[in-house]
Design a protein around this motif. Structure first.
Motif, short mmCIF file in Angstrom:
data_model
loop_
_atom_site.label_atom_id
_atom_site.label_comp_id
_atom_site.label_asym_id
_atom_site.label_seq_id
_atom_site.Cartn_x
_atom_site.Cartn_y
_atom_site.Cartn_z
N TRP A 189 88.17 4.33 97.62
CA TRP A 189 87.01 5.22 97.74
C TRP A 189 86.50 5.19 99.17
CZ3 TRP A 189 81.82 2.60 97.20
CH2 TRP A 189 80.75 3.50 97.31
N TYR B 28 86.91 1.34 100.14
CA TYR B 28 86.27 0.29 99.34
C TYR B 28 86.54 0.50 97.86
CZ TYR B 28 82.80 -3.24 98.18
OH TYR B 28 82.20 -4.38 97.72
N ARG C 166 81.34 -8.89 86.99
CA ARG C 166 81.72 -7.52 86.64
C ARG C 166 83.14 -7.12 87.10
NH1 ARG C 166 77.55 -7.35 90.39
NH2 ARG C 166 78.07 -6.50 92.43
N ASP C 167 83.50 -5.91 86.71
CA ASP C 167 84.71 -5.22 87.16
C ASP C 167 86.01 -5.85 86.63
OD1 ASP C 167 82.70 -3.91 88.55
OD2 ASP C 167 83.23 -4.76 90.49
N GLU D 28 83.76 -7.93 94.21
CA GLU D 28 83.74 -6.73 93.38
C GLU D 28 85.16 -6.21 93.20
OE1 GLU D 28 80.85 -4.16 95.47
OE2 GLU D 28 79.41 -4.78 93.94
N CYS D 29 85.34 -5.50 92.10
CA CYS D 29 86.62 -4.83 91.82
C CYS D 29 87.85 -5.66 92.20
CB CYS D 29 86.68 -3.49 92.55
SG CYS D 29 85.37 -2.36 92.07
N TRP E 110 73.54 6.86 94.69
CA TRP E 110 73.99 5.97 93.63
C TRP E 110 72.93 5.87 92.54
CZ3 TRP E 110 72.68 1.49 91.13
CH2 TRP E 110 73.69 0.89 90.38
N ILE F 165 74.80 5.61 86.48
CA ILE F 165 76.26 5.60 86.56
C ILE F 165 76.97 5.79 85.21
CG2 ILE F 165 78.26 4.16 87.16
CD1 ILE F 165 76.86 5.27 89.62
N TRP G 279 79.53 0.51 84.37
CA TRP G 279 80.06 0.22 85.70
C TRP G 279 81.58 0.09 85.68
CZ3 TRP G 279 76.25 -3.43 88.79
CH2 TRP G 279 75.03 -2.77 88.94
N SER G 280 82.12 -0.40 86.78
CA SER G 280 83.59 -0.36 86.96
C SER G 280 84.35 -1.17 85.91
CB SER G 280 83.94 -0.91 88.33
OG SER G 280 84.24 0.16 89.17
N GLN H 163 83.17 6.27 88.89
CA GLN H 163 81.74 6.02 88.83
C GLN H 163 81.02 7.23 89.42
OE1 GLN H 163 80.35 2.20 88.40
NE2 GLN H 163 81.80 2.98 86.91
N1 DQQ Z 1 79.97 -0.55 92.10
C1 DQQ Z 1 80.06 -0.56 90.67
C2 DQQ Z 1 80.28 -1.98 90.31
C3 DQQ Z 1 81.13 -2.46 91.44
C4 DQQ Z 1 80.55 -1.77 92.63
C5 DQQ Z 1 78.82 0.03 90.08
C6 DQQ Z 1 81.55 -1.49 93.68
O1 DQQ Z 1 80.87 -2.18 89.05
O2 DQQ Z 1 81.05 -3.85 91.54
O3 DQQ Z 1 78.76 1.40 90.35
O4 DQQ Z 1 81.05 -0.66 94.68
#
Ligand code: DQQ
Length: 567
Positions: free
Chosen positions: A319, A301, A162-163, A225-226, A61, A64, A96-97, A53
């Motif tokens: 990260w 993270y 997401r992710d 997340e992720c 940020w 992205i 995104w991720s 990302q």
């Molecule tokens: N950042 C991404 C998302 C994820 C988050 C977006 C994790 O997809 O959930 O840049 O820091």
């Protein structure tokens, strides 16, 4: 504050900053990049691929896209063109991720989250390599007639969805499965706080159906997340397993990144593919803050793992963001690095994971110094001289002369390693410890980052008589006042009854990444010295406890800078 370019990391992954060609007068730094975080790692035709990302327009940020770098060894990196950027309606507000999966015919596919509306409506899209015979996988296509592949339906919170993970496939039924992170809807305006991982299944990798009950969820964890979900071998060997392996010889690991707390926590448990449920072995591991096991107790993270078929290992990559100010990030022109990739496997106890820097990092070792059998008396320290240590790898084995003097563990702090270490920092004399390293220290040690252990006598009735705490204390790391410098800490589940414990620290200018007791407890910390920079950075062993400590062996290596995306 003054931002010294020598604080830029040397061997931790980082993109090159942008600069404007042909006009040396333009302020290059402001055009430079990077909010960096992991999107997906992958091994293909002899190359490791890293997608991340990335903000092409600044060191904060936003905007992205998926940047792309490739490597033969996970250490030397070459930057390629952007892999994914907003181009279709279902990703016009951000790519995104996501994760890559290798299909049975050997082709990789990427599943990623697209932001499809300005108010953050999240869907999952798919992308294929334009030319699968290109080992560098330079170009990716997102067929518009099939995207988005998955949309939030059935009451799912569309702004917290997401992710997608790497998919796995069960031999019995041939179905693909993947997870998508979310938070349970509550109907209220405040939103839910129960983190969830939804399972989606597909026969053809195109039409995906959600399994009604999530794979797993946990109260008060917020958005997951992720997520990451993978098998580990029960036999305690370091060998990694491909993501689809299941059965009685494996356990599964479920990891989530907690947006509310900004750490990655995991549990070890059992996956039942017939009902698509995962049950952690220790349910308490989902409960309070202090019960959750973390990959790393520091700044780490949005990590992901992937299976590396070349060396049959599972690699974890996380990260680490900055802990200076946003204004400093803009002035530096960069923000965010990756930790050193770590091999990850199940501890023989079956209770936790072990992590160790991938062996390739050792190829960067240059000049070294070794100390043997050096006693450090209470209140004393010892400087390690003869090499530069701003960019170094240090391995040390300690031996405590006697554990008798271990201080009792205050029951009020027994469950909170971070508060315990905050109260008993590196300069607070203890019975056994604090002992460890001062890294990135200035000549008279007014700047120093302490990485150390401290041994406590546990309360009567606890299963272990001694408790070992590992901390990174950055409170004296810099004379620059404008820095975030939290003390990080975790307990080390090790048997110290023989007095022995080891520590490894990867020091890299503005990062200190440490592994206690062979990778049982890990702590990454970002620090920004104002004096202990470049050649002025020093390394010491210290002992602020009442018990004598022996350094049975210490080796410190200077680390060479690898190829880093052209920097
Ligand atoms: N950042 C991404 C998302 C994820 C988050 C977006 C994790 O997809 O959930 O840049 O820091």
């Amino acid at each position: 504050s003054i931002v010294d370019p020598q604080l830029k990391t040397g061997y931790h992954f980082q993109p090159i900053k942008n600069w404007i060609n042909g006009n040396a007068n333009l302020p290059n730094l402001l055009s430079a990049l990077v909010e960096l975080e992991l999107a997906a790692p992958l091994y293909y035709k002899g190359w490791y691929h890293f997608f991340y990302q990335y903000n092409p327009k600044g060191a904060v940020w936003g905007n992205i896209v998926w940047a792309h770098s490739v490597s033969r060894d996970l250490i030397n990196w070459h930057a390629l063109e952007t892999a994914l950027e907003p181009s279709i309606p279902s990703d016009q507000y951000g790519c995104w991720s996501g994760s890559a999966t290798i299909l049975p015919d050997g082709t990789p596919v990427i599943m990623y989250t697209g932001v499809a509306s300005p108010n953050n409506y999240q869907v999952q899209n798919i992308a294929y390599p334009k030319n699968a015979s290109d080992p560098l996988l330079r170009e990716w296509v997102k067929p518009s007639h099939i995207n988005p592949i998955i949309v939030p339906e059935g009451g799912i919170n569309a702004t917290q969805f997401r992710d997608p993970t790497t998919a796995w496939r069960a031999a019995g039924d041939g179905h693909w499965r993947l997870l998508i992170g979310s938070v349970a809807p509550t109907g209220g305006t405040r939103g839910g706080t129960r983190g969830v991982a939804y399972v989606y299944r597909s026969r053809d990798f195109r039409r995906w159906t959600r399994v009604r009950r999530p794979l797993h969820s946990a109260p008060a964890t917020g958005m997951w997340e992720c997520p990451d979900f993978y098998p580990v071998s029960k036999d305690g060997r370091r060998v990694g397993l491909e993501t689809s392996v299941m059965g009685t010889r494996v356990k599964h690991v479920l990891k989530n990144s907690l947006d509310l707390r900004r750490y990655d926590y995991y549990t070890v448990g059992v996956y039942d593919r017939r009902v698509e449920r995962y049950v952690p072995d220790d349910p308490a591991g989902d409960e309070g803050e202090s019960r959750r096991m973390r990959y790393d107790y520091g700044n780490f993270y949005a990590s992901k793992t992937f299976y590396d078929p070349a060396k049959r290992r599972r690699i974890l990559w996380g990260w680490a963001n900055e802990s200076d100010t946003a204004a400093d990030d803009v002035a530096k022109g960069w923000a965010g690095i990756q930790a050193i990739p770590r091999t990850v496997w199940l501890d023989p106890s079956g209770k936790q994971l072990l992590q160790w820097p991938i062996e390739e990092v050792e190829a960067l070792r240059r000049k070294s110094v070794t100390l043997k059998d050096r006693v450090i008396k209470p209140g004393q320290h010892l400087e390690v001289t003869g090499i530069q240590t701003a960019q170094a790898d240090v391995e040390v084995s300690f031996e405590v002369s006697s554990l008798k003097g271990a201080e009792p563990l205050d029951p009020a702090l027994a469950s909170d390693a971070e508060r315990l270490c905050g109260a008993k920092g590196a300069d607070v004399e203890g019975g056994v410890g604090p002992f460890g390293l001062w890294v990135l220290a200035s000549a008279n040690r007014e700047e120093r980052t302490a990485v150390f252990f401290r041994v406590f006598r546990a309360a009567a009735g606890s299963d272990k008589p001694l408790m070992v705490l590992m901390c990174t204390d950055p409170t004296k790391s810099s004379l620059n006042p404008d820095l975030y410098r939290p003390t990080f800490a975790g307990f080390v589940d090790t048997d110290i009854s023989d007095g022995k414990i080891s520590l490894r620290s990867l020091i890299d200018r503005s990062v200190v990444e440490s592994f206690g007791a062979g990778g049982k407890t890990c702590i990454l910390s970002r620090v920004y010295p104002s004096l202990a920079i470049g050649k002025n950075a020093r390394l010491y062993v210290f002992n602020n406890g009442k018990a004598e400590i022996k350094v049975s062996r210490l080796t410190a290596w200077e680390m060479k800078k690898p190829l880093m995306n052209g920097a």
